[in-house]
Enzyme design. Structure first.
Site, PDB file in Angstrom:
ATOM      1  N   GLY A  31       0.800  -1.217   0.000  1.00 41.40           N
ATOM      2  CA  GLY A  31       0.000   0.000   0.000  1.00 41.40           C
ATOM      3  C   GLY A  31       0.831   1.265   0.000  1.00 41.40           C
ATOM      4  CG  HIS A  37       3.178   0.606  -5.369  1.00 40.76           C
ATOM      5  ND1 HIS A  37       3.397   1.685  -4.539  1.00 40.76           N
ATOM      6  CD2 HIS A  37       3.726  -0.459  -4.723  1.00 40.76           C
ATOM      7  CE1 HIS A  37       4.029   1.296  -3.447  1.00 40.76           C
ATOM      8  NE2 HIS A  37       4.252   0.001  -3.530  1.00 40.76           N
ATOM      9  CD  GLN A  61       7.511  -7.706   3.522  1.00 43.03           C
ATOM     10  OE1 GLN A  61       6.759  -8.568   3.077  1.00 43.03           O
ATOM     11  NE2 GLN A  61       8.015  -6.749   2.753  1.00 43.03           N
ATOM     12  CE  LYS A 153      11.720   0.743  -4.277  1.00 42.16           C
ATOM     13  NZ  LYS A 153      12.370   0.436  -2.986  1.00 42.16           N
ATOM     14  CD  GLN A 157       9.933  -8.024  -2.774  1.00 45.33           C
ATOM     15  OE1 GLN A 157       9.950  -7.760  -1.569  1.00 45.33           O
ATOM     16  NE2 GLN A 157       9.186  -7.345  -3.604  1.00 45.33           N
ATOM     17  CB  SER A 188      10.702   4.112  -1.845  1.00 45.38           C
ATOM     18  OG  SER A 188      10.495   3.510  -0.586  1.00 45.38           O
ATOM     19  NE  ARG A 190      11.192   1.509   5.017  1.00 43.86           N
ATOM     20  CZ  ARG A 190      11.011   0.216   4.805  1.00 43.86           C
ATOM     21  NH1 ARG A 190      11.113  -0.262   3.593  1.00 43.86           N
ATOM     22  NH2 ARG A 190      10.736  -0.592   5.804  1.00 43.86           N
TER      23      ARG A 190
HETATM   24  P1  AMP Z   1       5.919  -2.645  -1.722  1.00 43.12           P
HETATM   25  O1  AMP Z   1       4.581  -2.009  -1.523  1.00 43.12           O
HETATM   26  O2  AMP Z   1       7.054  -1.794  -1.295  1.00 43.12           O
HETATM   27  O3  AMP Z   1       5.980  -4.050  -1.161  1.00 43.12           O
HETATM   28  O4  AMP Z   1       6.096  -2.806  -3.283  1.00 43.12           O
HETATM   29  C1  AMP Z   1       5.166  -3.540  -4.052  1.00 43.12           C
HETATM   30  C2  AMP Z   1       5.775  -3.763  -5.412  1.00 43.12           C
HETATM   31  O5  AMP Z   1       6.029  -2.504  -6.048  1.00 43.12           O
HETATM   32  C3  AMP Z   1       7.119  -4.493  -5.339  1.00 43.12           C
HETATM   33  O6  AMP Z   1       7.180  -5.449  -6.377  1.00 43.12           O
HETATM   34  C4  AMP Z   1       8.108  -3.372  -5.554  1.00 43.12           C
HETATM   35  O7  AMP Z   1       9.331  -3.804  -6.122  1.00 43.12           O
HETATM   36  C5  AMP Z   1       7.351  -2.482  -6.535  1.00 43.12           C
HETATM   37  N1  AMP Z   1       7.906  -1.133  -6.514  1.00 43.12           N
HETATM   38  C6  AMP Z   1       8.171  -0.367  -5.436  1.00 43.12           C
HETATM   39  N2  AMP Z   1       8.757   0.800  -5.810  1.00 43.12           N
HETATM   40  C7  AMP Z   1       8.870   0.766  -7.156  1.00 43.12           C
HETATM   41  C8  AMP Z   1       9.397   1.658  -8.131  1.00 43.12           C
HETATM   42  N3  AMP Z   1       9.926   2.831  -7.806  1.00 43.12           N
HETATM   43  N4  AMP Z   1       9.349   1.288  -9.428  1.00 43.12           N
HETATM   44  C9  AMP Z   1       8.813   0.090  -9.790  1.00 43.12           C
HETATM   45  N5  AMP Z   1       8.295  -0.798  -8.917  1.00 43.12           N
HETATM   46  C10 AMP Z   1       8.328  -0.477  -7.613  1.00 43.12           C
END
Ligand code: AMP
Length: 301
Positions: A31, A37, A61, A153, A157, A188, A190
């Protein structure tokens, strides 16, 4: 767009889709969605008959409960954004709903991350990739997707998840390019926790990756020299570098400093304030500028 409140409800709906012969593309997320995303969601929607997204901040995690509690959460705006993107179904759930067979949630046994869990994230966030593999395994079994979309990124993973998919026999794992802001900082969730000066410092991560890319294009193949180039830039900042390494993206073994690589992935993890950022760049490819262009074309965080 359908918004389902539990993995159980999602599983029933996904089973119906599959028995009606509809292919499911799946994007697992935690989220607080940004354009990174959404690039995955867009692709999942365009390549499959139904596009399914999960939103779950997975405690398994996070090694640090402070980090887990501080993780940004924006469910209402996420739902609006997903609807606009043409997502078919989104579901949420609690840890207890994902592991209904376990009475005491402290007792959940995580799956081992496997051989790609070694080094880098495996060293600096022990247990993190185990937690990722465990929840992605549950999510895949809940959704039964043909295709699942992940961002480059989080490169390590993608290796762990591809290994899981190979083990259970589905889905096809599709790795999508990193979306960056106009300065090159990888988007991100974050980033929302960074002040403007911290964001400026964080841009050095991409500068360091680009510097390694640059000397790769001039013929440098020794991992140690490529890594030192990144460290020279990073060590001139306030970033607390955890690692700045070059690896063969398929062999994923530790490199010998002077042995030239045929293919290379540069990977960085660094902390600024209390925020941990990771980023990566494939050195033997030309996609660098395209990914920035994707970010510039959109708006938002
Ligand atoms: P997360 O919500 O951080 O678990 O990310 C969900 C998915 O979005 C994961 O597969 C991440 O690698 C992808 N993701 C996060 N940031 C980016 C980004 N800047 N560009 C492309 N994919 C991303």
């Amino acid at each position: 767009m359908l918004h389902l409140p539990s993995p159980d409800a999602a599983q029933t709906w996904c089973q119906q889709q599959r028995s009606n012969g509809r292919t499911i593309g799946f994007v697992p997320t935690m989220g607080s969605l940004h354009r990174g995303h959404l690039s995955l969601v867009k692709r999942a929607c365009s390549e499959n008959e139904t596009c399914c997204v999960s939103i779950f901040v997975n405690p398994l995690q996070f090694e640090d409960s402070k980090d887990y509690n501080a993780y940004p959460r924006n469910l209402d705006s996420d739902l609006t954004t997903l609807e606009q993107q043409g997502c078919t179904m989104v579901f949420v759930g609690s840890l207890g709903q994902f592991f209904p067979e376990i009475v005491d949630l402290q007792e959940i046994k995580t799956l081992g991350a496997g051989r790609y869990g070694r080094g880098l994230e495996g060293t600096f966030r022990p247990g993190h990739l185990d937690g990722v593999r465990t929840i992605i395994d549950r999510l895949f079994r809940t959704v039964g997707p043909v295709n699942a979309y992940f961002g480059e990124k989080d490169f390590q993973q993608t290796l762990v998840v591809s290994d899981l998919a190979a083990q259970i026999g589905y889905p096809q794992v599709i790795v999508c390019p990193t979306v960056r802001d106009e300065s090159g900082l990888a988007l991100s969730s974050r980033n929302a926790l960074l002040s403007s000066p911290q964001k400026k410092q964080a841009h050095s991560i991409y500068q360091a990756l680009l510097a390694a890319h640059q000397i790769w294009t001039t013929g440098e193949r020794r991992p140690e020299t490529l890594a030192s180039t990144m460290l020279e830039i990073l060590n001139n900042t306030d970033l607390g570098v955890e690692y700045a390494e070059i690896r063969d993206p398929t062999a994923w073994t530790e490199t010998t400093p002077e042995t030239p690589l045929q293919q290379a992935q540069a990977l960085i993890a660094a902390r600024i304030g209390g925020v941990r950022l990771i980023d990566t760049l494939r050195l033997d490819s030309r996609h660098t500028n395209e990914t920035i262009a994707v970010a510039q074309a959109g708006s938002g965080p």
